[in-house]
Write an enzyme that holds these catalytic residues in place. Sequence first.
Site: not given
Length: 389
Positions: A72, A200, A292, A296, A384
Amino acid sequence: MRTQVAIIGAGPSGLLLSQLLNKAGITTVVLERQSREHVLSRIRAGVLEEGCVDMLRKAGVADRMDKEGHPHDGCYLSTEQGKFRVSFKEACGKRVMVYGQTEVTRDLYAAQDALGATILHNVEDVVIHDANSDSPYLTFVHGGVAQRLDCDFVAGCDGFHGVSRKTIPSDVRKEYERVYPFGWLGVLSRTAPAAEELIYCNHPRGFALASMRNERLSRYYIQVPLTDKVEDWSDDAFWAELKRRMPPDVAATMETGPSIEKSIAPLRSFVTEPMRWGRLFLVGDAAHIVPPTGAKGLNLAASDVHYLFEGLRQHYHDGTDDGIDSYSQKALTRIWAAMRFSWWMTTMLHRFPDQSDFDQKVQESELHQIQRVEAARVTMALNYVGLPY
Ligand code: RFL
Ligand code: PHB
């Protein structure tokens, strides 16, 4: 029984460490409390950093991930004002791999079987002895028989509820913790993912996340109060709440279906220092937990394994202990960076029970900044996709 490195726990940390050590000619015995079927039934992480992907390749367990995993290049953030995309590729030239932890574990088991590795399941009453001496050993019960395992080193890969962390005397250990006042209700379903990338969502009713495993397997989460029980949530109630929190265009076309797994996980940030006591090393969730939201946990387990494997390899092959002596400090530097990022993502995206109108405006402004300011997007993307090891 005798081995060079005794490993407690057959989660991703324990199996990956064992695989790397065995490939380097270093012997291991893995002791796992649960059955193999139980370990393989746990649905957990889904997003792998490049560093983690590279580690899996180095361990020789990446063939299926490279075929079936989904790289992604970005993700979406959604607010009441609409959704926007953060391109990791544009921001920092990197990407993540969407491939489930369950599959990573399955691949590691297959590779360990092929090497003839020793993994004992359904092991009870593991006790670590003389960790702060030159000759540590473990005692445990397997198949009703009390056993002893002598070793050079012990790797505590036994997760948050394991015995390893508690073996370090409390006057040596310092623990840092933040518990969040909500949990995540997660659902796995045989449905097409809602979008091609993760979404998100910051929503007045609470956080939501749309994730996936493959073209026909979706993973969704919604923020719920800690008092909620899984039984309180029928599938219909879950889908209705998820759709309320998702961007309207996504909700309108979302495929729903029966849940094949449903669970509630509390959210916490936790670190224990140091991660070494004598010949005992803590690895992965045994030493730290992240909420979460930043994806990570598994990735930190992989970087801990990297530092410890390098240290042990140098000990056995190069005759130097510099690597094992710097393990705790090196691992903790990276862990605190991921702690900060996971706390920040969690704070920015969830509704807190005591959140004021002021807090809410600051949250919206933070998201607005990621949308509008390239430097903010770059910082988010770098964290990220994962900071370098
Ligand atoms: P694990 O996976 O907990 O494995 C520890 C193993 O040790 C065994 N054990 C014992 N064995 C022998 N004797 C004892 N006394 C023992 N006590 C325990 C346990 O049975 C178990 O098999 O720790 P490990 O290997 O350090 O791996 C850590 C990861 O599992 C964890 O960090 C991630 O799953 C966290 N996580 C995520 N991480 C990511 O990087 N990306 C994600 O997208 C992501 N999503 C998540 C997550 C965790 C979640 N939950 C449920 C906590 C999503 C969720 C919902
Ligand atoms: C998941 O797919 O399980 C997942 C993805 C991203 C996260 C957390 C969990 O931040």
